[in-house]
Design a protein around this motif. Structure first.
Motif, short mmCIF file in Angstrom:
data_model
loop_
_atom_site.label_atom_id
_atom_site.label_comp_id
_atom_site.label_asym_id
_atom_site.label_seq_id
_atom_site.Cartn_x
_atom_site.Cartn_y
_atom_site.Cartn_z
N GLU A 144 0.83 -1.21 0.00
CA GLU A 144 0.00 0.00 0.00
C GLU A 144 0.86 1.26 0.00
N ARG A 145 1.95 1.24 0.75
CA ARG A 145 2.85 2.41 0.79
C ARG A 145 3.50 2.63 -0.57
N CYS A 146 3.87 1.54 -1.22
CA CYS A 146 4.48 1.59 -2.55
C CYS A 146 3.50 2.20 -3.56
N LEU A 147 2.26 1.73 -3.52
CA LEU A 147 1.24 2.26 -4.42
C LEU A 147 1.02 3.74 -4.16
N GLN A 148 0.93 4.11 -2.90
CA GLN A 148 0.70 5.52 -2.57
C GLN A 148 1.85 6.38 -3.07
N TRP A 149 3.08 5.90 -2.92
CA TRP A 149 4.24 6.63 -3.42
C TRP A 149 4.11 6.84 -4.93
N ALA A 150 3.78 5.77 -5.66
CA ALA A 150 3.66 5.85 -7.11
C ALA A 150 2.59 6.86 -7.52
N LEU A 151 1.48 6.88 -6.79
CA LEU A 151 0.42 7.84 -7.09
C LEU A 151 0.85 9.26 -6.75
N ASP A 152 1.51 9.41 -5.61
CA ASP A 152 1.95 10.75 -5.17
C ASP A 152 2.94 11.39 -6.14
N VAL A 153 3.87 10.60 -6.65
CA VAL A 153 4.90 11.17 -7.53
C VAL A 153 4.52 11.09 -9.01
N GLY A 154 3.40 10.46 -9.30
CA GLY A 154 2.97 10.34 -10.69
C GLY A 154 3.79 9.34 -11.49
N GLN A 155 4.24 8.28 -10.82
CA GLN A 155 5.04 7.25 -11.49
C GLN A 155 4.20 6.62 -12.59
N VAL A 156 4.68 6.73 -13.81
CA VAL A 156 3.91 6.26 -14.96
C VAL A 156 4.27 4.82 -15.32
N GLU A 157 5.53 4.51 -15.37
CA GLU A 157 5.97 3.22 -15.88
C GLU A 157 6.11 2.18 -14.77
N GLY A 158 5.86 0.93 -15.14
CA GLY A 158 6.13 -0.19 -14.24
C GLY A 158 4.96 -0.61 -13.38
N ILE A 159 5.22 -1.68 -12.64
CA ILE A 159 4.27 -2.22 -11.66
C ILE A 159 4.68 -1.67 -10.30
N TRP A 160 3.78 -0.99 -9.65
CA TRP A 160 4.03 -0.41 -8.32
C TRP A 160 2.83 -0.72 -7.45
N GLY A 161 3.07 -1.25 -6.27
CA GLY A 161 1.98 -1.55 -5.35
C GLY A 161 0.96 -2.51 -5.95
N GLY A 162 1.41 -3.36 -6.84
CA GLY A 162 0.52 -4.35 -7.45
C GLY A 162 -0.38 -3.80 -8.53
#
Length: 88
Positions: free
Chosen positions: A44-62
């Motif tokens: 969940e923390r990983c997914l939230q990080w990806a959403l917060d920073v706008g990570q576009v590429e890859g699998i993050w937080g499932g």
């Protein structure tokens, strides 16, 4: 200790989490990456990080790129609806 140090993916080949394409064997790769995420204590923390920073590429937080895009759209819609409801 940071959340990244506790991530299940820490000892997995990073290429697994950056599939190229959305069909064929890539779907197997995505499922394998998501399986690692499913057992991760910081998913969940990983997914939230990806959403917060706008990570576009890859699998993050499932989640895949398109799944995160959909999550951001839903969140933006809720924010707009919330502002409209307060203005009434």
């Amino acid at each position: 200790m940071s959340w990244r140090e506790r991530a299940a993916c820490r000892d997995v080949d990073p290429d697994l989490f950056f599939p190229i394409g959305t069909a064929g064997l890539t779907l197997v790769q995505i499922d394998e990456a998501k399986a690692v995420c499913a057992r991760c204590p910081v998913r969940e923390r990983c997914l939230q990080w990806a959403l917060d920073v706008g990570q576009v590429e890859g699998i993050w937080g499932g989640t895949t790129e398109s799944e995160r895009r959909a999550t951001r759209r839903r969140s933006a819609r809720k924010n707009v609806e919330g502002v409209g409801a307060r203005a009434s």
